[in-house]
Design a protein around this motif. Structure first.
Motif, PDB file in Angstrom:
ATOM      1  N   VAL A 286       6.590  -6.791   5.997  1.00  0.00           N
ATOM      2  CA  VAL A 286       6.668  -5.334   6.112  1.00  0.00           C
ATOM      3  C   VAL A 286       7.147  -4.765   4.790  1.00  0.00           C
ATOM      4  CG1 VAL A 286       7.756  -3.427   7.364  1.00  0.00           C
ATOM      5  CG2 VAL A 286       7.163  -5.529   8.564  1.00  0.00           C
ATOM      6  N   LEU A 287       6.638  -3.605   4.443  1.00  0.00           N
ATOM      7  CA  LEU A 287       7.034  -2.959   3.201  1.00  0.00           C
ATOM      8  C   LEU A 287       8.551  -2.820   3.137  1.00  0.00           C
ATOM      9  CD1 LEU A 287       4.341  -0.150   2.883  1.00  0.00           C
ATOM     10  CD2 LEU A 287       4.396  -2.353   1.739  1.00  0.00           C
ATOM     11  N   GLY A 288       9.099  -3.161   1.988  1.00  0.00           N
ATOM     12  CA  GLY A 288      10.539  -3.080   1.798  1.00  0.00           C
ATOM     13  C   GLY A 288      11.260  -4.384   2.049  1.00  0.00           C
ATOM     14  N   ASP A 289      10.578  -5.375   2.645  1.00  0.00           N
ATOM     15  CA  ASP A 289      11.204  -6.670   2.902  1.00  0.00           C
ATOM     16  C   ASP A 289      11.451  -7.417   1.593  1.00  0.00           C
ATOM     17  OD1 ASP A 289      11.187  -6.197   5.564  1.00  0.00           O
ATOM     18  OD2 ASP A 289       9.590  -7.620   6.062  1.00  0.00           O
TER      19      ASP A 289
ATOM     20  N   SER B  27      11.215  -7.609  -3.942  1.00  0.00           N
ATOM     21  CA  SER B  27      11.128  -6.607  -2.876  1.00  0.00           C
ATOM     22  C   SER B  27       9.692  -6.129  -2.753  1.00  0.00           C
ATOM     23  CB  SER B  27      12.061  -5.427  -3.190  1.00  0.00           C
ATOM     24  OG  SER B  27      12.028  -4.477  -2.139  1.00  0.00           O
ATOM     25  N   LEU B  28       9.171  -6.166  -1.530  1.00  0.00           N
ATOM     26  CA  LEU B  28       7.759  -5.894  -1.286  1.00  0.00           C
ATOM     27  C   LEU B  28       7.473  -4.398  -1.303  1.00  0.00           C
ATOM     28  CD1 LEU B  28       5.084  -7.315  -0.595  1.00  0.00           C
ATOM     29  CD2 LEU B  28       5.643  -6.996   1.800  1.00  0.00           C
ATOM     30  N   THR B  29       6.482  -4.008  -2.101  1.00  0.00           N
ATOM     31  CA  THR B  29       5.998  -2.630  -2.145  1.00  0.00           C
ATOM     32  C   THR B  29       4.503  -2.614  -1.849  1.00  0.00           C
ATOM     33  OG1 THR B  29       5.476  -2.699  -4.519  1.00  0.00           O
ATOM     34  CG2 THR B  29       7.734  -2.087  -3.912  1.00  0.00           C
TER      35      THR B  29
ATOM     36  N   GLY C 129       3.176  -3.006   7.302  1.00  0.00           N
ATOM     37  CA  GLY C 129       3.819  -1.696   7.293  1.00  0.00           C
ATOM     38  C   GLY C 129       2.847  -0.626   6.856  1.00  0.00           C
ATOM     39  N   LEU C 130       2.933   0.587   7.482  1.00  0.00           N
ATOM     40  CA  LEU C 130       2.159   1.745   7.064  1.00  0.00           C
ATOM     41  C   LEU C 130       3.021   2.571   6.138  1.00  0.00           C
ATOM     42  CD1 LEU C 130       0.601   2.789  10.478  1.00  0.00           C
ATOM     43  CD2 LEU C 130      -0.450   1.453   8.670  1.00  0.00           C
ATOM     44  N   SER C 131       2.443   3.065   5.075  1.00  0.00           N
ATOM     45  CA  SER C 131       3.240   3.789   4.087  1.00  0.00           C
ATOM     46  C   SER C 131       2.660   5.162   3.832  1.00  0.00           C
ATOM     47  CB  SER C 131       3.290   3.011   2.775  1.00  0.00           C
ATOM     48  OG  SER C 131       1.986   2.898   2.233  1.00  0.00           O
ATOM     49  N   LEU C 132       3.516   6.043   3.370  1.00  0.00           N
ATOM     50  CA  LEU C 132       3.113   7.366   2.927  1.00  0.00           C
ATOM     51  C   LEU C 132       3.084   7.370   1.415  1.00  0.00           C
ATOM     52  CD1 LEU C 132       5.301   9.555   5.295  1.00  0.00           C
ATOM     53  CD2 LEU C 132       2.899   8.949   5.565  1.00  0.00           C
TER      54      LEU C 132
ATOM     55  N   SER D 175       7.795   2.962   6.302  1.00  0.00           N
ATOM     56  CA  SER D 175       7.249   1.751   6.920  1.00  0.00           C
ATOM     57  C   SER D 175       6.732   2.061   8.317  1.00  0.00           C
ATOM     58  CB  SER D 175       8.308   0.654   6.982  1.00  0.00           C
ATOM     59  OG  SER D 175       9.315   1.048   7.876  1.00  0.00           O
ATOM     60  N   SER D 176       5.853   1.190   8.774  1.00  0.00           N
ATOM     61  CA  SER D 176       5.305   1.371  10.119  1.00  0.00           C
ATOM     62  C   SER D 176       6.362   1.175  11.188  1.00  0.00           C
ATOM     63  CB  SER D 176       4.162   0.384  10.346  1.00  0.00           C
ATOM     64  OG  SER D 176       4.653  -0.931  10.310  1.00  0.00           O
ATOM     65  N   GLY D 177       7.337   0.325  10.904  1.00  0.00           N
ATOM     66  CA  GLY D 177       8.403   0.140  11.883  1.00  0.00           C
ATOM     67  C   GLY D 177       9.154   1.428  12.155  1.00  0.00           C
ATOM     68  N   LEU D 178       9.425   2.212  11.093  1.00  0.00           N
ATOM     69  CA  LEU D 178      10.106   3.488  11.266  1.00  0.00           C
ATOM     70  C   LEU D 178       9.207   4.468  12.016  1.00  0.00           C
ATOM     71  CD1 LEU D 178      12.500   5.326  10.708  1.00  0.00           C
ATOM     72  CD2 LEU D 178      11.505   5.852   8.475  1.00  0.00           C
ATOM     73  N   THR D 179       7.904   4.443  11.697  1.00  0.00           N
ATOM     74  CA  THR D 179       6.971   5.345  12.377  1.00  0.00           C
ATOM     75  C   THR D 179       6.923   5.050  13.873  1.00  0.00           C
ATOM     76  OG1 THR D 179       5.638   5.439  10.374  1.00  0.00           O
ATOM     77  CG2 THR D 179       4.589   6.152  12.421  1.00  0.00           C
TER      78      THR D 179
END
Length: 342
Positions: free
Chosen positions: A131-134, A176-178, A207-210, A221-225
């Motif tokens: 996931v993005l940010g991991d 850190s993953l971007t 992860g889905l990103s803006l 991230s998609s987890g937050l969404t």
């Protein structure tokens, strides 16, 4: 002439048999005691001085496992190992003898340098799903290779970083993953004897990103969404229910305000008058006295009024009640006879 013969006969047993070997040494080719696996190693044994035929012996290990023996009328001799293996790394020495006993050389350490094998790239505990940010761990390991081993990590053709394994084995690199890290990853291993590149491994971003704004807002991230959607769903349903309930209560209040007030029947003080819940006739016969005269009681219903006009209504009602009993001739009209109802 006789003295000369006596001197010659006496001198022959006194001459030495030959020069014994001295200063035995062992040299290697390639020099320095390093040899690549699969290449040949030449062990050169030499003496500083000696006469006659010299017997050369080569040994492996401090305990002296004999590898080869040669006898030559030469001050040097060679022994060749054509295909060196990693297991051949050990201590070697040689010895020389021309009749007075073998004289050994010093020990020489032989190192077999093993080229690195093709390394294997793995993604730590997260695997190929992240996931993005991991914080992602790249681990690269060559199963074979002489230390030290130097590793480089790649995203597509861009070097992410490097690490080393001084004692051999694998090495890791964390980042850190971007969103820019979507794609293929690989690593490279080298120990100075040629580099080997791993197979390409694709990393899947879950992860889905803006897109970032000019102010540098980071990706969502998609987890937050999913978390936001999960919270907003019940809240939205609750708000809609509250709005509907409020509207329903408002309509009921409006209906109450718009409906006319209920009429209140004034309780009669007359003994023969009906109760407030009795069906409301306009006229009621009280008693038949004689002849054609019928006494009737007139009811009058009124609505509740404001306190300001209560006294006026009371006065008006009293006047009506006081004149409510009257007589009139019997006529053929619909009425309820008081005595019949009794």
């Amino acid at each position: 002439m006789l003295p000369w013969l006596l001197l010659l006969i006496c001198a022959l047993p006194c001459d030495p048999a030959g020069i014994p070997v001295s200063d035995v040494s062992l040299k290697t080719q390639p020099s320095g005691g390093w040899v690549m696996e699969g290449n040949k190693l030449v062990l050169i044994c030499s003496v500083a001085s000696a006469t006659g035929n010299i017997t050369y012996l080569w040994y492996r290990g401090a305990l002296g496992f004999n590898l080869e023996t040669k006898t030559l009328p030469s001050l040097t001799a060679e022994f060749e190992i054509s295909d060196m293996k990693q297991s051949d790394a050990d201590q070697y020495y040689c010895a020389a003898n021309n009749g007075d006993g073998p004289i050994p050389s010093e020990l020489v350490n032989i190192h077999v340098k093993v080229p690195v094998s093709r390394p294997v790239l793995t993604f730590g505990d997260s695997g190929t799903q992240a996931v993005l940010g991991d914080l992602v761990e790249l681990h690269c390991k060559a199963l074979r290779g002489s230390p030290p081993i130097f590793y480089q990590f790649y995203h597509e053709s861009i070097v992410l970083g490097n690490s080393s394994a001084p004692s051999g084995g694998g090495a890791s690199f964390n980042f850190s993953l971007t969103a820019e890290h979507s794609g293929n990853f690989s690593c490279e291993a080298s120990n100075g004897q040629g580099a080997q590149r791993s197979e390409v491994v694709a990393l899947n971003l879950t992860g889905l990103s803006l897109a970032p704004t000019e102010n540098g807002i980071s990706h969502l991230s998609s987890g937050l969404t999913k978390w936001l959607l999960g919270c907003l769903g019940p809240i939205t349903v609750t708000l809609i229910f509250c709005y509907w309930l409020k509207k329903k209560i408002g309509r009921q209040s409006e209906d109450v305000l718009r409906s006319p007030p209920q009429t209140v029947l004034q309780e009669s003080t007359y003994r023969n008058s009906p109760g407030p819940r009795q069906p409301e006739p306009l006229y009621e016969n009280v008693n038949v006295v004689s002849g054609d005269q019928v006494y009737s009681l007139v009811y009058h219903t009124q609505q509740e009024l404001e306190p300001a006009t209560a006294q006026q209504v009371k006065t008006h009602w009293a006047s009506e009640v006081s004149s409510g009993i009257y007589s009139k001739p019997r006529v053929n009209t619909a009425y309820v006879d008081y005595e019949d109802s009794m």
